[in-house]
Motif scaffolding. Structure first.
Motif, PDB file in Angstrom:
ATOM      1  N   ALA A 466       5.783  56.959  -4.722  1.00 37.01           N
ATOM      2  CA  ALA A 466       5.422  56.014  -3.851  1.00 37.01           C
ATOM      3  C   ALA A 466       3.950  55.705  -3.830  1.00 37.01           C
ATOM      4  O   ALA A 466       3.289  56.417  -3.704  1.00 37.01           O
ATOM      5  CB  ALA A 466       5.831  56.327  -2.344  1.00 37.01           C
ATOM      6  N   GLY A 467       3.667  54.291  -3.864  1.00 40.16           N
ATOM      7  CA  GLY A 467       2.224  54.036  -4.363  1.00 40.16           C
ATOM      8  C   GLY A 467       1.678  54.191  -5.519  1.00 40.16           C
ATOM      9  O   GLY A 467       0.318  54.176  -5.717  1.00 40.16           O
ATOM     10  N   PHE A 468       2.465  54.521  -6.512  1.00 38.65           N
ATOM     11  CA  PHE A 468       2.023  54.958  -7.832  1.00 38.65           C
ATOM     12  C   PHE A 468       1.417  53.601  -8.406  1.00 38.65           C
ATOM     13  O   PHE A 468       2.262  52.694  -8.549  1.00 38.65           O
ATOM     14  CB  PHE A 468       3.038  55.572  -8.842  1.00 38.65           C
ATOM     15  CG  PHE A 468       2.571  55.945 -10.032  1.00 38.65           C
ATOM     16  CD1 PHE A 468       1.842  57.240 -10.098  1.00 38.65           C
ATOM     17  CD2 PHE A 468       2.836  55.195 -10.983  1.00 38.65           C
ATOM     18  CE1 PHE A 468       1.811  57.604 -11.483  1.00 38.65           C
ATOM     19  CE2 PHE A 468       2.528  55.683 -12.528  1.00 38.65           C
ATOM     20  CZ  PHE A 468       1.838  56.715 -12.441  1.00 38.65           C
ATOM     21  N   THR A 471      -1.647  50.893 -15.129  1.00 39.27           N
ATOM     22  CA  THR A 471      -1.888  49.391 -15.873  1.00 39.27           C
ATOM     23  C   THR A 471      -0.971  49.421 -17.196  1.00 39.27           C
ATOM     24  O   THR A 471      -0.877  48.368 -17.765  1.00 39.27           O
ATOM     25  CB  THR A 471      -3.370  48.937 -16.211  1.00 39.27           C
ATOM     26  OG1 THR A 471      -3.650  50.460 -17.112  1.00 39.27           O
ATOM     27  CG2 THR A 471      -4.179  49.073 -15.022  1.00 39.27           C
ATOM     28  N   ASN A 472      -0.430  50.604 -17.429  1.00 35.02           N
ATOM     29  CA  ASN A 472       0.283  50.821 -18.819  1.00 35.02           C
ATOM     30  C   ASN A 472       1.773  51.343 -18.422  1.00 35.02           C
ATOM     31  O   ASN A 472       1.771  52.469 -17.962  1.00 35.02           O
ATOM     32  CB  ASN A 472      -0.465  51.770 -19.733  1.00 35.02           C
ATOM     33  CG  ASN A 472       0.353  51.872 -21.205  1.00 35.02           C
ATOM     34  OD1 ASN A 472       1.320  51.220 -21.262  1.00 35.02           O
ATOM     35  ND2 ASN A 472      -0.614  52.173 -22.071  1.00 35.02           N
ATOM     36  N   MET A 473       2.657  50.481 -18.548  1.00 34.77           N
ATOM     37  CA  MET A 473       3.920  50.809 -18.034  1.00 34.77           C
ATOM     38  C   MET A 473       4.353  51.810 -19.120  1.00 34.77           C
ATOM     39  O   MET A 473       5.282  52.690 -18.631  1.00 34.77           O
ATOM     40  CB  MET A 473       4.838  49.786 -17.959  1.00 34.77           C
ATOM     41  CG  MET A 473       4.708  48.562 -17.078  1.00 34.77           C
ATOM     42  SD  MET A 473       4.840  49.524 -15.250  1.00 34.77           S
ATOM     43  CE  MET A 473       6.405  50.169 -15.421  1.00 34.77           C
ATOM     44  N   ARG A 510       3.379  46.924  -9.434  1.00 33.29           N
ATOM     45  CA  ARG A 510       2.330  47.229  -9.170  1.00 33.29           C
ATOM     46  C   ARG A 510       1.155  46.486  -8.420  1.00 33.29           C
ATOM     47  O   ARG A 510       0.028  46.659  -8.279  1.00 33.29           O
ATOM     48  CB  ARG A 510       1.616  47.137 -10.759  1.00 33.29           C
ATOM     49  CG  ARG A 510       2.048  48.308 -11.679  1.00 33.29           C
ATOM     50  CD  ARG A 510       1.918  48.178 -13.197  1.00 33.29           C
ATOM     51  NE  ARG A 510       2.244  46.756 -13.862  1.00 33.29           N
ATOM     52  CZ  ARG A 510       2.364  46.317 -14.870  1.00 33.29           C
ATOM     53  NH1 ARG A 510       1.570  46.993 -15.798  1.00 33.29           N
ATOM     54  NH2 ARG A 510       2.844  45.378 -15.285  1.00 33.29           N
ATOM     55  N   HIS A 511       1.906  45.362  -7.884  1.00 34.54           N
ATOM     56  CA  HIS A 511       1.224  44.448  -6.868  1.00 34.54           C
ATOM     57  C   HIS A 511       1.981  44.473  -5.332  1.00 34.54           C
ATOM     58  O   HIS A 511       1.805  43.694  -4.754  1.00 34.54           O
ATOM     59  CB  HIS A 511       0.982  43.077  -7.570  1.00 34.54           C
ATOM     60  CG  HIS A 511       0.397  43.070  -8.911  1.00 34.54           C
ATOM     61  ND1 HIS A 511       1.006  43.245 -10.075  1.00 34.54           N
ATOM     62  CD2 HIS A 511      -1.016  42.967  -9.079  1.00 34.54           C
ATOM     63  CE1 HIS A 511       0.043  43.237 -10.977  1.00 34.54           C
ATOM     64  NE2 HIS A 511      -0.956  42.958 -10.705  1.00 34.54           N
TER      65      HIS A 511
END
Length: 843
Positions: A466-468, A471-473, A510-511
């Motif tokens: 949660a909330g992780f 930038t790199n999947m 991520r957003h």
């Protein structure tokens, strides 16, 4: 008495003898002429006492005594001894007025005289304080305590080597537990005890020559005394690390005074003293069954975490974890209380790390989850004797499990990104994976216990992810984590599938766009969602090339599950939307459109035994997603086609739209009703309109067909592997003697001519074949390459097995020949590694 020196006159010798005699007299009833012979310090001390004790200290004479003490500091020890002598006499005679005057004089002397000789004076002072504390009169105890507190605030120039405060620790702790009948007096005595303990700590904590106040023998008295008074008050919440100035009425409260003292004690604790300060707290909570209420225990550890230095926070957390392990066979309410305290402690320690043993923290919590699941299923603590006949309550164990899961999430939120990734892999390694083949039913979930563990650990992963933010999947979802996670998505348990979807959404989003896709609906204007979109990075493209087909396949198969409900389809729609926003390039958009059309074909298929609700839900999901993706691509003709089909559905088939399906009382398709073509999205039409905008028409025109099983995938890869693998053909021979030789090929003129003519064509074919092989390895998904290698390894292993079977010969011993039941001899083949040799042959 020794003889006087011959040079001393007789008059002087007589005066000295009289003075010596009077030194041993204490009373003031001495004649004036003899009083003048007394030592000056005694006369000054006597003069500070008035005739009537109610008149108080004679200030003028006290100033003379103070000036004398400052002028002749070597007399301080004698002044102290004489004052102590008078005080002891007054206490014995119950003349408490003079006792108060003596203590006031001592206090003033202490405050005025800071020199090296004060050590000797302090011994007399502490003797007098001790005398007062030993009295059974509350007023004298309070008087002695106040004097000791004043003394504790004095910073001495030189330390003392022989001073001991053991008595004061014991006596002040006893006063903290006072049970005096009068409540007001009892409160005053307890407050005096708290102040006394505070004074002892201040006096000894920074003095290296004193006995260590942090030793267990002292902490086991001080800390429980403070907690006893802290517990007596009713306060709902602990204060911040720096409490605001309290009111005068609040200052009089033992609870407020205790909290200040407790904070000061913990604030002075160094790295090596934290354990000794926290251990009595744990023991006190155990002895008085204070874990179960949770409120007081949480309050205590809030004070601890706020008061100690931030870099020592992990020591407290480690002690709590050790205490949780020690109570692993205690009742669920006790364990839940410890876990709740851990939860609060982790939240306070969020500014730093939980320490060097991060994985050990999670290992302990996961171990508690497993133990709780075992207790819930078996109903016993493995025959533990310390529980007695206590019955395990399932609902209490479930409450404990929820508390542990919340605590795991709280700990994870305190970690940096790289450590949280390690924790995710660590937890995933603890989950019983259903198997390597994702499409096969998971045998690991056969037992209820295994399923419980899977659900609880997946819930823990939901909390951790949660909330992780990353930038790199490729680092957020490595293959070692993604593949076992997706294997759970094909289980029959709907709860497990829903948890997997939640984890994927947390990691890919991520957003914070997930909440905007929670409700499936036909969005007329996508700008109203206010989506946050960034340009797809190179790492995102690599991730989708590597794992995109896996995700598409599992989304497709997830829609196929008959046990999927409204929440599943909503989560699948959110996942499709997040993939479109976060990781979509042109190739991914094409694949997602093909996937949506394949879902429509799935709902139309008569081969799939899908319930009516699932068919309508898949139609609605495909419609909602195509409406979303057409607005993201901003191709007008594409949007027009999607809008036309949606309008037809609104008139003719509302049960194919999410507004009529994903509601409490859905409108469903009649089983006998036929689906007409104008309510369907046409792949040919979409290919045509998108092809005009530069999209790959060949790929769009190819229907998406998922690979259902690993066996199917493996068989498909074998055909690819045959073009690049080395074909090793070995002849099976029964024995070397019966070797069959291949006849030599006859070489003629025609053979040589054909070889020359065809050599150029063969070289070109070989070059083209090599180019195709290289291109296949450069562009093929990782799964196909891995399957090819696996197929080649399987082929090689089968050939090796054949070789081993051929080379095994009957042993050259009589054991190689056995007699059958009909008297015929029959040879049996025994491998070398199974032969039994005599002992003489073994060395």
């Amino acid at each position: 008495m020794p003889l006087p020196a011959p040079d001393v006159p007789a008059s002087q010798r007589l005066a000295l003898d009289c003075r010596t005699l009077l030194d041993h007299r204490i009373g003031k009833g001495v004649c004036g002429c003899c009083g003048a012979l007394r030592p000056r310090y005694k006369r000054l001390v006597d003069n500070i006492f008035p005739e009537d004790p109610e008149d108080g200290l004679v200030k003028a004479n006290m100033e003379k005594l103070t000036f004398y003490a400052l002028s002749a500091p070597e007399k301080l020890d004698r002044i102290g001894a004489y004052l102590s002598e008078r005080l002891s006499r007054d206490v014995a005679r119950h003349r408490y007025g003079y006792v108060c005057i003596a203590m006031e004089a001592l206090d003033q002397l202490l405050m005025a005289c800071h020199c090296q000789s004060i050590n000797l004076f302090v011994e007399s002072f502490l003797k007098m304080v001790r005398k007062l504390l030993e009295s059974d009169k509350p007023n004298l105890q309070i008087l002695g305590t106040n004097s000791f507190v004043k003394f504790a605030n004095i910073e001495e120039d030189t330390p003392s080597y022989h001073r001991s405060y053991d008595f004061f620790v014991s006596r002040f702790s006893e006063m903290c537990h006072s049970s005096f009948e009068d409540p007001d007096v009892r409160t005053k005595i307890r407050m005096a005890g708290i102040k006394g303990l505070q004074g002892v700590v201040r006096k000894t904590v920074n003095d290296e020559l004193q006995a260590n106040i942090w030793d267990p023998q002292h902490m086991d008295k001080i800390v429980p005394s403070l907690l006893f008074n802290l517990q007596s008050g009713e306060r709902t919440e602990s204060r911040s690390p720096s409490p605001l100035q309290a009111s005068e009425k609040e200052k009089e409260s033992p609870v407020e005074l205790t909290e200040r003292c407790f904070r000061e004690l913990l604030g002075r604790a160094a790295y090596g003293n934290i354990k000794n300060a926290v251990t009595p707290v744990l023991m006190h909570l155990d002895n008085h069954s204070l874990w179960e209420g949770k409120t007081f225990a949480v309050r205590c550890f809030k004070i601890i975490m706020y008061s100690i230095q931030s870099q020592h926070s992990h020591l407290v957390i480690q002690q709590l974890l050790g205490h949780l392990d020690a109570n692993s066979k205690n009742s669920a309410t006790v364990r839940a209380g410890i876990v709740e305290v851990l939860l609060e402690a982790a939240a306070i320690a969020a500014s730093g790390s939980v320490g060097p043993t991060v994985l050990e923290v999670f290992n302990t919590l996961l171990r508690q989850l497993r133990l709780s699941a075992d207790y819930e299923l078996t109903g016993s603590y493995d025959g533990s004797t310390n529980i007695g006949t206590k019955i395990i309550k399932a609902h209490e164990e479930r409450q404990l499990q929820e508390a542990v899961i919340r605590t795991i999430g709280s700990f994870a939120n305190t970690l940096p990104t790289y450590q949280r990734s390690e924790v995710m892999l660590f937890i995933m390694g603890k989950i019983p994976v259903p198997g390597i083949h994702p499409a096969l039913p998971s045998s690991g979930c056969g037992s209820e216990g295994t399923r419980m563990i899977q659900v609880m650990l997946l819930k823990s992963l939901v909390q951790v992810t949660a909330g992780f933010q990353t930038t790199n999947m490729l680092t957020a979802l490595p293959t070692s984590f993604l593949e076992p996670l997706l294997s759970f998505f094909l289980t029959e348990d709907p709860e497990i599938r829903l948890l997997v979807l939640q984890i994927l959404l947390s990691l890919i989003d991520r957003h914070d766009n997930t909440a905007k896709f929670r409700d499936i609906s036909i969005i007329s204007d996508i700008s109203l969602l206010k989506l946050k979109v960034d340009k797809c990075s190179r790492q995102d493209n690599l991730f989708m090339k590597k794992h995109g087909q896996q995700l598409y396949r599992h989304i497709y198969l997830g829609c196929k599950e008959q046990s999927s409900g409204r929440q599943h389809y909503e989560s699948l729609f959110a996942l499709l939307g997040i993939l479109s926003v976060e990781l979509a390039n042109e190739e991914v958009v094409v694949d997602l459109i093909r996937l949506a059309l394949a879902l429509q074909d799935l709902a139309l298929s008569t081969d799939e035994d899908l319930p009516v609700f699932n068919r309508c839900a898949v139609h609605a999901l495909a419609a909602a997603y195509l409406n979303l993706i057409c607005q993201l691509t901003t191709v007008p003709a594409f949007c027009q086609h999607i809008q036309e089909v949606i309008e037809v559905r609104q008139k003719k088939s509302p049960y194919f739209l999410p507004e009529d399906v994903f509601i409490d009382d859905p409108k469903l398709l009649s089983s006998a009703e036929k689906v007409e073509g104008d309510v369907l999205f046409l792949q040919s039409k979409i290919t045509e309109v998108l092809g005009g905008s530069g999209y790959n028409t060949d790929r769009l025109a190819t229907p998406y067909v998922p690979q259902y099983t690993d066996e199917d995938r493996l068989s498909k890869r074998k055909s690819i592997g045959e073009t690049v693998s080395l074909q090793v053909e070995m002849e099976s021979r029964n024995s070397p003697e019966k070797e069959e030789r291949t006849p030599a090929e006859e070489i003629t003129f025609e053979t040589l001519k054909n070889a020359i003519v065809d050599s150029v064509g063969m070289e070109e074919q070989e070059r083209e074949r090599r180019r195709q092989v290289v291109e296949k390895f450069q562009k093929a998904p990782f799964e196909e390459i891995a399957a090819h290698c696996g197929a080649r390894a399987t082929l090689l292993q089968s050939k090796l097995n054949q070789i081993f079977d051929i080379t095994i010969r009957p042993p050259p011993s009589p054991s190689g020949t056995i007699s059958s039941g009909y008297g015929q001899s029959q040879s049996r083949s025994i491998p070398i590694y199974e032969m039994k040799f005599p002992d003489l042959c073994v060395y």
